[in-house]
Enzyme design. Structure first.
Site, PDB file in Angstrom:
ATOM      1  N   ALA A 193      33.002 -14.984 -15.612  1.00 19.69           N
ATOM      2  CA  ALA A 193      34.468 -14.918 -15.666  1.00 19.69           C
ATOM      3  C   ALA A 193      34.837 -13.576 -16.271  1.00 19.69           C
ATOM      4  O   ALA A 193      34.300 -13.180 -17.302  1.00 19.69           O
ATOM      5  CB  ALA A 193      35.020 -16.055 -16.515  1.00 19.69           C
ATOM      6  N   ALA A 202      34.746 -10.762 -20.967  1.00 14.25           N
ATOM      7  CA  ALA A 202      34.041 -11.499 -19.906  1.00 14.25           C
ATOM      8  C   ALA A 202      33.118 -12.520 -20.537  1.00 14.25           C
ATOM      9  O   ALA A 202      32.840 -12.459 -21.742  1.00 14.25           O
ATOM     10  CB  ALA A 202      33.220 -10.533 -19.051  1.00 14.25           C
ATOM     11  N   LYS A 203      32.675 -13.464 -19.787  1.00 17.18           N
ATOM     12  CA  LYS A 203      31.628 -14.396 -20.240  1.00 17.18           C
ATOM     13  C   LYS A 203      30.993 -14.999 -19.000  1.00 17.18           C
ATOM     14  O   LYS A 203      31.675 -15.249 -18.002  1.00 17.18           O
ATOM     15  CB  LYS A 203      32.247 -15.511 -21.094  1.00 17.18           C
ATOM     16  CG  LYS A 203      31.256 -16.213 -21.984  1.00 17.18           C
ATOM     17  CD  LYS A 203      30.889 -15.335 -23.172  1.00 17.18           C
ATOM     18  CE  LYS A 203      30.253 -16.095 -24.294  1.00 17.18           C
ATOM     19  NZ  LYS A 203      30.288 -15.329 -25.550  1.00 17.18           N
ATOM     20  N   GLY A 204      29.687 -15.251 -19.090  1.00 20.35           N
ATOM     21  CA  GLY A 204      29.030 -15.843 -17.932  1.00 20.35           C
ATOM     22  C   GLY A 204      27.958 -16.802 -18.358  1.00 20.35           C
ATOM     23  O   GLY A 204      27.667 -16.939 -19.556  1.00 20.35           O
ATOM     24  N   ASP A 242      23.422 -14.447 -25.372  1.00 19.03           N
ATOM     25  CA  ASP A 242      24.248 -15.526 -25.918  1.00 19.03           C
ATOM     26  C   ASP A 242      23.308 -16.725 -26.025  1.00 19.03           C
ATOM     27  O   ASP A 242      22.086 -16.561 -25.999  1.00 19.03           O
ATOM     28  CB  ASP A 242      25.412 -15.777 -24.936  1.00 19.03           C
ATOM     29  CG  ASP A 242      26.601 -16.494 -25.547  1.00 19.03           C
ATOM     30  OD1 ASP A 242      27.594 -15.844 -25.851  1.00 19.03           O
ATOM     31  OD2 ASP A 242      26.532 -17.738 -25.735  1.00 19.03           O
TER      32      ASP A 242
END
Ligand code: NAD
Length: 428
Positions: free
Chosen positions: A73, A118-120, A159
């Site tokens: 995202a 962002a993050k995925g 992460d």
């Protein structure tokens, strides 16, 4: 020895659970209500700019093919390339990635780092995969996301469930396809291929720096300050050890099984962190406190640095600390926050306190694009300076507006983002 913790935890979660996306949108609305900014910009910021969803087929070691789902995202890039972690966990969802990408936008903006959020993630339990399977999963995911990421586009970092090795595989897969070594495509790499010294301990270091600044602000000499830290992992152990070395009295620390407490102080340098030896804090210790009891100790500073949603409407009235510094992401629910505000207990928010991680990621990216490594001393000096500047920016909003530290941090972040949107305008 307390045993009420699991029931209390379950009650709290059922009453108060708020998803990352709900939290991100609530905090956006709250900050916007305190600022005079164009409502059209706020409307835009409720949504991510893009969400990439891919399927990632890999050959398992037994020769069968399994297909996993991966997301990235990308919330907002008005201030620079997207930046945020990549997690491998069975509970990863599209909405969680969107919510966490919004948090990253606010975190980068409060630190004035020229990145967006962002993050995925991939929906997978990495412990179910062999090292070879994890490598194939990572390389294929990188290939599927190749047009979405890049050193000037979107820069992933470790992460939950991913680490420096995962980043090394991403860098290699991306570089092979681009035909040139591109270390700046990820941060959190091993230093030998362009990772930064000090990156690993940076979130804990920033928590310690912010705690020291908060103690100064509230006229509490560090040498007379008692500290309880929940969670003794990357964030908690580094924060506890630095504060101890700066003269604070760390009286309690915990792992997932409970807490150890000594009002005379603990020798935190000697207690193995989660990375060094998981769950060693409580091993063979008699008379543990529960993690809930740690939160309610009569200490000067409480640092929740384990998991989210631990300070809630149920226990906020029982907190006895004078200051809370959020080491974990989202340890205080909105109900808990409201009670602490009423009780005038300052809560220094996660997006400021633990932002050392993304700040040293930014330093890593600078080192990569300049092809020039910094010494550990330089990283730590520049981190301290960035944290002090961000603290001053937030403190001046607290002083001038009389708002909470959390509201002040969001005001600083949203003002910067809104000004950038205003000056760039909406295309076409
Ligand atoms: P970690 O896995 O290194 O350590 C977590 C610690 O918390 C361990 O001591 C573990 O035993 C303990 N723990 C786990 N579940 C618990 C529970 N339910 N109650 C009490 N203790 C529990 O994790 P970390 O990297 O230190 O991350 C901790 C928090 O900080 C998370 O919220 C994470 O999102 C946040 N954070 C981490 C980073 C980073 O780069 N590591 C950066 C910013 C924020």
């Amino acid at each position: 020895m307390a045993t009420h913790s699991s029931t209390a935890q379950a009650d709290r979660e059922s009453v108060e659970y708020e998803s990352a996306l709900q939290t991100a949108r609530r905090q956006l609305a709250r900050a916007a209500s305190l600022l005079d900014i164009d409502s059209n910009i706020v409307e835009r910021l409720k949504y991510p700019a893009k969400i990439h969803e891919v399927t990632v087929p890999i050959e398992r070691d037994d020769g069968t093919v399994e297909v996993f789902t991966g997301y990235r995202a990308q919330h907002d890039s008005v201030r620079g390339p997207y930046k945020g972690g990549l997690r491998y966990h069975p509970s990863v969802t599209r909405d969680e990635c969107i919510g966490l990408s919004m948090w990253m936008t606010w975190k980068c903006a409060v630190m004035d780092i020229p990145f967006g959020g962002a993050k995925g993630g991939i929906v997978v339990n990495p412990k179910d995969l062999s090292p070879g399977e994890r490598e194939r999963l990572t390389r294929r995911f990188t290939q599927e996301m190749r047009d979405a990421i890049g050193p000037n586009r979107d820069i992933p970092a470790p992460d939950m469930g991913t680490d420096a090795q995962t980043m090394a595989w991403i860098m290699d897969a991306y570089s092979m396809q681009e035909g040139e070594t591109t270390p700046g495509v990820v941060t959190g790499k091993p230093p030998v291929i362009g990772g930064s010294y000090g990156r690993e301990e940076a979130p804990g270091r920033s928590v310690a720096i912010i705690t020291r600044l908060a103690c100064d602000y509230y006229d509490m000499p560090l040498s007379d300050t008692s500290v309880a830290v929940q969670g003794f992992g990357s964030v908690g152990a580094n924060a506890a050890r630095l504060l101890d070395s700066w003269g604070a009295n760390v009286v309690a620390v915990s792992d997932v099984n409970g807490a150890i407490y000594d009002p005379d102080g603990l020798d935190v340098a000697e207690i193995p962190s989660h990375d060094e030896e998981p769950e060693a804090v409580t091993r063979d210790v008699e008379g543990l406190l529960s993690n809930d009891e740690l939160l309610e100790l009569d200490v000067d500073v409480l640092i929740p640095a384990a998991v989210g949603n631990v300070i809630t409407e149920t226990n906020a009235n029982a907190i006895q600390a004078d200051i809370i510094v959020e080491g974990a992401n989202g340890p205080t629910t909105s109900g808990g926050d409201a009670i602490l505000d009423e009780r005038e207990i300052p809560v220094i928010p996660d997006i400021l306190a633990n932002a050392g991680g993304v700040t040293v990621s930014y330093f890593e990216w600078l080192q990569d694009i300049n092809r020039r490594a910094w010494s550990l001393e330089r990283v730590n000096e520049e981190l301290a300076s960035e944290m002090e500047t961000a603290w001053d920016d937030v403190r001046s909003e607290v002083d001038s507006r009389g708002v909470t530290w959390r509201d002040a941090a969001y005001i600083v972040a949203l003002s910067r983002i809104a000004k950038a949107h205003e000056s760039r305008g909406l295309w076409p």
